[in-house]
Design an enzyme around this catalytic site. Sequence first.
Site, short mmCIF file in Angstrom:
data_model
loop_
_atom_site.label_atom_id
_atom_site.label_comp_id
_atom_site.label_asym_id
_atom_site.label_seq_id
_atom_site.Cartn_x
_atom_site.Cartn_y
_atom_site.Cartn_z
N ASP A 192 -26.37 7.00 -10.57
CA ASP A 192 -25.14 7.40 -11.26
C ASP A 192 -24.55 6.24 -12.08
O ASP A 192 -24.74 6.18 -13.28
CB ASP A 192 -24.13 7.99 -10.29
CG ASP A 192 -23.17 9.00 -10.94
OD1 ASP A 192 -23.33 9.29 -12.14
OD2 ASP A 192 -22.26 9.50 -10.24
N ASP A 193 -23.77 5.38 -11.44
CA ASP A 193 -23.14 4.23 -12.10
C ASP A 193 -23.33 3.01 -11.22
O ASP A 193 -22.40 2.57 -10.53
CB ASP A 193 -21.64 4.51 -12.31
CG ASP A 193 -21.42 5.73 -13.18
OD1 ASP A 193 -21.55 5.62 -14.40
OD2 ASP A 193 -21.14 6.81 -12.61
N GLU B 45 -19.70 18.40 -8.46
CA GLU B 45 -19.47 17.07 -7.87
C GLU B 45 -18.09 17.14 -7.21
O GLU B 45 -17.99 17.11 -5.99
CB GLU B 45 -19.52 15.99 -8.96
CG GLU B 45 -19.20 14.57 -8.46
CD GLU B 45 -19.08 13.53 -9.58
OE1 GLU B 45 -18.90 13.91 -10.76
OE2 GLU B 45 -19.14 12.31 -9.25
N HIS C 161 -30.44 10.38 -13.32
CA HIS C 161 -28.97 10.45 -13.41
C HIS C 161 -28.42 9.03 -13.33
O HIS C 161 -28.09 8.52 -12.26
CB HIS C 161 -28.44 11.34 -12.27
CG HIS C 161 -26.96 11.61 -12.34
ND1 HIS C 161 -26.37 12.68 -11.72
CD2 HIS C 161 -25.95 10.93 -12.95
CE1 HIS C 161 -25.06 12.66 -11.93
NE2 HIS C 161 -24.78 11.59 -12.68
N HIS D 53 -23.11 17.92 -15.53
CA HIS D 53 -22.50 17.62 -14.24
C HIS D 53 -21.76 18.88 -13.78
O HIS D 53 -20.99 19.47 -14.56
CB HIS D 53 -21.47 16.50 -14.37
CG HIS D 53 -22.06 15.12 -14.49
ND1 HIS D 53 -23.00 14.79 -15.40
CD2 HIS D 53 -21.80 13.98 -13.76
CE1 HIS D 53 -23.32 13.50 -15.25
NE2 HIS D 53 -22.61 12.99 -14.26
#
Length: 353
Positions: A286-287, A208, A25, A205
Amino acid sequence: MNGFDTIPRDKLPELLRTAPKAELHIHIEGSLEPELIFKLAQRNGVALAYPTVEALRAAYAFTDLQSFLDIYYAGASVLLKEQDFFDMAWAYFERAAADNVVHAELFFDPQTHTARGVDIGTVIRGLHHACQRAQAELGISAALILCFLRHLSEDDALATLDAALPYRQHFVGVGLDSSERGHPPEKFARVFAKARELGLHLVAHAGEEGPPAYIESALDVLKVERIDHGVRCLEDPALVQRLAALRMPLTVCPLSNVKLCVFKDLSQHTLPALLEAGLCATVNSDDPAYFGGYLNQNLLETFAALPQLGAAQAYQVLRNSFEASFVSADQRAHWIAQLDAAFGAAAATPVPR
Ligand code: HPA
Ligand code: ZN
């Protein structure tokens, strides 16, 4: 659990750092560091809303998912040419190699680029070349997952899938990302059905910021093979039981969850409860350029913040990363044997008295 609970806690950081692992991810546009944003802006003559790297980084104070997405899409506006997409992904792979990531499945958001007039082939070719070079030069196995932006229409997603079909051999699956609330998985029933017919892997996703019902419709309507995030499943015990029985992977992203205010801090994170419930939870970044760290940083900080997490849980999340990956059974067994060797060696070293 697995016998590795005899490994002392002080050995954990080194073990987490050096063990082989998969990342499942990671939004590749979320690996764009401020320095590279500025370099690409200059190279491409794109104007930025922030005068310096420091000013841009200072804006990374998010209150929820949308506040992040606004800055994330602005950052991606510097990506125009095939070389830009290559450079972005190559920078990620170099960091992943330092974390001993042996396999990475990269999300990319074509609509973020095609909406600015960038051809989808430019995006996919640049990323694909970086994946090829990662295998050749860094020994990292890499695959691409095309994500649809859920704040846009399903027709837009269908057109995007059609446009990507000439590059079908360059991506292994489709996903669903962007603003979750108000955009339930069932909005994308047709495009996921089409992707399924094409033999693509399916992920989304869900859970979340969105409710547990979105996790259920991702399973029932989209027929996904993994849930990205999924942490809100704990609000529904029957859903937890279902996910555990299915061994449905959850790609959990602890630093992201804190930065986007899903949890107040890492000590509040529910990764221990997810594992305790028998869920196939993995840890991911993630980021990473926006949320404070790459994969090893996520692992190290999370295990340091939560005393319930020891070597047994470390083995479990890393093993889960391979179990949940879209690779052949032989490849998976090969990496799990390497992981077993790393943990076996740590367990065999006598504890000094
Ligand atoms: N959630 C949803 N969409 C995203 C994310 C995320 O964490 N990162 C990039 N796109
Ligand atoms: Zn994500």
